[in-house]
Design a protein around this motif. Structure first.
Motif, PDB file in Angstrom:
ATOM      1  N   THR A  13       0.799  -1.215   0.000  1.00  0.00           N
ATOM      2  CA  THR A  13       0.000   0.000   0.000  1.00  0.00           C
ATOM      3  C   THR A  13       0.828   1.259   0.000  1.00  0.00           C
ATOM      4  O   THR A  13       0.268   2.344  -0.146  1.00  0.00           O
ATOM      5  CB  THR A  13      -0.933   0.034   1.226  1.00  0.00           C
ATOM      6  N   GLY A  14       2.134   1.142   0.138  1.00  0.00           N
ATOM      7  CA  GLY A  14       2.902   2.375   0.227  1.00  0.00           C
ATOM      8  C   GLY A  14       4.317   2.309  -0.269  1.00  0.00           C
ATOM      9  O   GLY A  14       5.146   3.075   0.188  1.00  0.00           O
ATOM     10  N   TYR A  43      -5.035  11.735  -0.173  1.00  0.00           N
ATOM     11  CA  TYR A  43      -4.329  11.630   1.112  1.00  0.00           C
ATOM     12  C   TYR A  43      -3.170  10.654   1.001  1.00  0.00           C
ATOM     13  O   TYR A  43      -3.316   9.538   0.489  1.00  0.00           O
ATOM     14  CB  TYR A  43      -5.310  11.161   2.186  1.00  0.00           C
ATOM     15  N   GLY A  44      -2.003  11.083   1.486  1.00  0.00           N
ATOM     16  CA  GLY A  44      -0.817  10.230   1.455  1.00  0.00           C
ATOM     17  C   GLY A  44      -0.698   9.411   2.729  1.00  0.00           C
ATOM     18  O   GLY A  44      -0.662   9.960   3.826  1.00  0.00           O
ATOM     19  N   LEU A  68     -14.480   5.645  -0.828  1.00  0.00           N
ATOM     20  CA  LEU A  68     -13.058   5.516  -0.482  1.00  0.00           C
ATOM     21  C   LEU A  68     -12.372   4.679  -1.548  1.00  0.00           C
ATOM     22  O   LEU A  68     -12.794   3.556  -1.838  1.00  0.00           O
ATOM     23  CB  LEU A  68     -12.889   4.849   0.883  1.00  0.00           C
ATOM     24  N   VAL A  69     -11.320   5.224  -2.140  1.00  0.00           N
ATOM     25  CA  VAL A  69     -10.542   4.510  -3.143  1.00  0.00           C
ATOM     26  C   VAL A  69      -9.091   4.437  -2.679  1.00  0.00           C
ATOM     27  O   VAL A  69      -8.434   5.469  -2.523  1.00  0.00           O
ATOM     28  CB  VAL A  69     -10.629   5.190  -4.526  1.00  0.00           C
ATOM     29  N   LEU A  70      -8.598   3.235  -2.468  1.00  0.00           N
ATOM     30  CA  LEU A  70      -7.209   3.003  -2.077  1.00  0.00           C
ATOM     31  C   LEU A  70      -6.428   2.526  -3.303  1.00  0.00           C
ATOM     32  O   LEU A  70      -6.973   2.452  -4.408  1.00  0.00           O
ATOM     33  CB  LEU A  70      -7.157   1.955  -0.961  1.00  0.00           C
ATOM     34  N   GLU A  71      -5.163   2.198  -3.115  1.00  0.00           N
ATOM     35  CA  GLU A  71      -4.393   1.680  -4.251  1.00  0.00           C
ATOM     36  C   GLU A  71      -5.012   0.385  -4.751  1.00  0.00           C
ATOM     37  O   GLU A  71      -5.127   0.155  -5.956  1.00  0.00           O
ATOM     38  CB  GLU A  71      -2.931   1.458  -3.841  1.00  0.00           C
ATOM     39  N   ILE A  72      -5.379  -0.492  -3.818  1.00  0.00           N
ATOM     40  CA  ILE A  72      -6.080  -1.725  -4.166  1.00  0.00           C
ATOM     41  C   ILE A  72      -7.330  -1.837  -3.288  1.00  0.00           C
ATOM     42  O   ILE A  72      -7.402  -1.213  -2.233  1.00  0.00           O
ATOM     43  CB  ILE A  72      -5.195  -2.979  -3.980  1.00  0.00           C
ATOM     44  N   GLY A 259      -6.862   7.395  -0.972  1.00  0.00           N
ATOM     45  CA  GLY A 259      -5.766   7.148  -0.050  1.00  0.00           C
ATOM     46  C   GLY A 259      -4.689   6.312  -0.712  1.00  0.00           C
ATOM     47  O   GLY A 259      -4.906   5.143  -1.022  1.00  0.00           O
ATOM     48  N   VAL A 260      -3.537   6.922  -0.989  1.00  0.00           N
ATOM     49  CA  VAL A 260      -2.425   6.210  -1.632  1.00  0.00           C
ATOM     50  C   VAL A 260      -1.145   6.475  -0.856  1.00  0.00           C
ATOM     51  O   VAL A 260      -1.063   7.423  -0.072  1.00  0.00           O
ATOM     52  CB  VAL A 260      -2.251   6.653  -3.106  1.00  0.00           C
ATOM     53  N   GLY A 261      -0.134   5.651  -1.061  1.00  0.00           N
ATOM     54  CA  GLY A 261       1.140   5.854  -0.396  1.00  0.00           C
ATOM     55  C   GLY A 261       1.667   7.263  -0.627  1.00  0.00           C
ATOM     56  O   GLY A 261       1.606   7.783  -1.751  1.00  0.00           O
ATOM     57  N   ALA A 262       2.165   7.906   0.430  1.00  0.00           N
ATOM     58  CA  ALA A 262       2.648   9.284   0.322  1.00  0.00           C
ATOM     59  C   ALA A 262       3.722   9.418  -0.748  1.00  0.00           C
ATOM     60  O   ALA A 262       3.908  10.496  -1.317  1.00  0.00           O
ATOM     61  CB  ALA A 262       3.187   9.745   1.679  1.00  0.00           C
TER      62      ALA A 262
END
Length: 286
Positions: A13-14, A43-44, A68-72, A259-262
């Motif tokens: 995730t980061g 958001y990082g 909410l959308v994350l990397e996966i 929300g993705v890795g900074a």
């Protein structure tokens, strides 16, 4: 093996960093303009931390969005089984094919001491993911995850959780990066018994705490790991570019919290500047 999967899920995730200039110290950014009727937020996160408490500004952004959308998609019930299929090297490769006999002996001792598993049990696991198993030990505290904290809020608000890419796409990155280079990074960690990794991780967490996304990029450009320097195009750039259209599509349909890795925020090919290039207004939330 469950411990391995948990480490990989958190680490994926980061991972990765890249260079940038002139961006404010901020982890939360508002996305507007380019036809959007309501703002979305970027958001990082950091993949592992001692305290994943969400600030009031982040909470407000979550309240003001509907997805909410994350990397996966970490809500996907098939994620663990899919991950199991993707952590192994292709074409029958094993660790023994990548290192000398002397190096293998040293690695075997290191892995046994660190995680209590014989290296033979991980013989055909991609070296990057063996390295990822050690990372929770670098914190010196119980591991918390910002992704899990964000998902908790989304669940409470009865909102859907989606991903910008599939777990298969993330895992494929480590087939694109030569296994030999991954093994070189693993050997480096073993040779100093994680001393360099611990020092780097502490520095990275401090930069993250200061919301210094540019400092994080600069630090990783100077890193000793080949996966994050020699192969930064695969780790970051290519993925960032693929995300821009998807971010736009989600944001057009409803206000969305990304929300993705900074690591993905800053840099010439970072998400912030790529979104601006695509016509969006992206400004820090202070």
């Amino acid at each position: 093996m469950k411990k391995l999967l948990c480490s990989i899920a958190l680490f994926l995730t980061g991972f990765g960093m890249l260079h940038a200039q002139d961006l404010e110290k901020s982890l939360l950014w508002e996305i507007s303009g380019n036809g959007l009727t309501e703002s979305s937020y970027l958001y990082g996160t950091i993949h592992m931390t001692c305290d994943a408490s969400l600030g009031t500004d982040v909470q407000k952004a979550l309240d003001d969005t509907k997805l909410l959308v994350l990397e996966i998609d970490m809500d996907d019930p098939s994620m663990q089984s899919t991950m199991m299929k993707g952590i192994y090297m292709k074409d029958g490769k094993t660790i023994k094919d990548l290192v000398s006999e002397e190096e293998y002996v040293a690695l075997s001792k290191f892995v046994k001491e660190q995680i209590g598993m014989p290296l033979e049990a991980l013989a055909n696991v991609k070296p990057f993911f063996i390295t990822a198993m050690f990372y929770p030990k670098l914190l010196g505290c119980p591991v918390q995850s910002y992704e899990e904290a964000l998902m908790k809020v989304a669940h409470e608000q009865k909102e859907e959780v989606l991903g910008l890419e599939t777990i298969e796409e993330q895992l494929d990155v480590f087939d694109q990066i030569p296994y030999k280079d991954q093994a070189t990074d693993l050997l480096r960690s073993a040779k100093d018994n994680l001393a360099y990794d611990k020092e780097s991780f502490q520095k990275l967490n401090k930069l993250y705490g200061n919301e210094d996304i540019e400092g994080m990029i600069t630090m990783m450009e100077e890193d000793k790991n080949l996966t994050s320097t020699k192969h930064k195009d695969k780790m970051l750039d290519n993925r960032n570019k693929k995300w821009i259209d998807k971010i736009g599509e989600h944001a057009e349909k409803q206000p969305t919290f990304f929300g993705v890795g900074a690591a993905h925020l800053a840099g010439k090919n970072g998400v912030i500047k790529l979104l601006r290039k695509a016509g969006y207004t992206v400004k820090s939330v202070e």
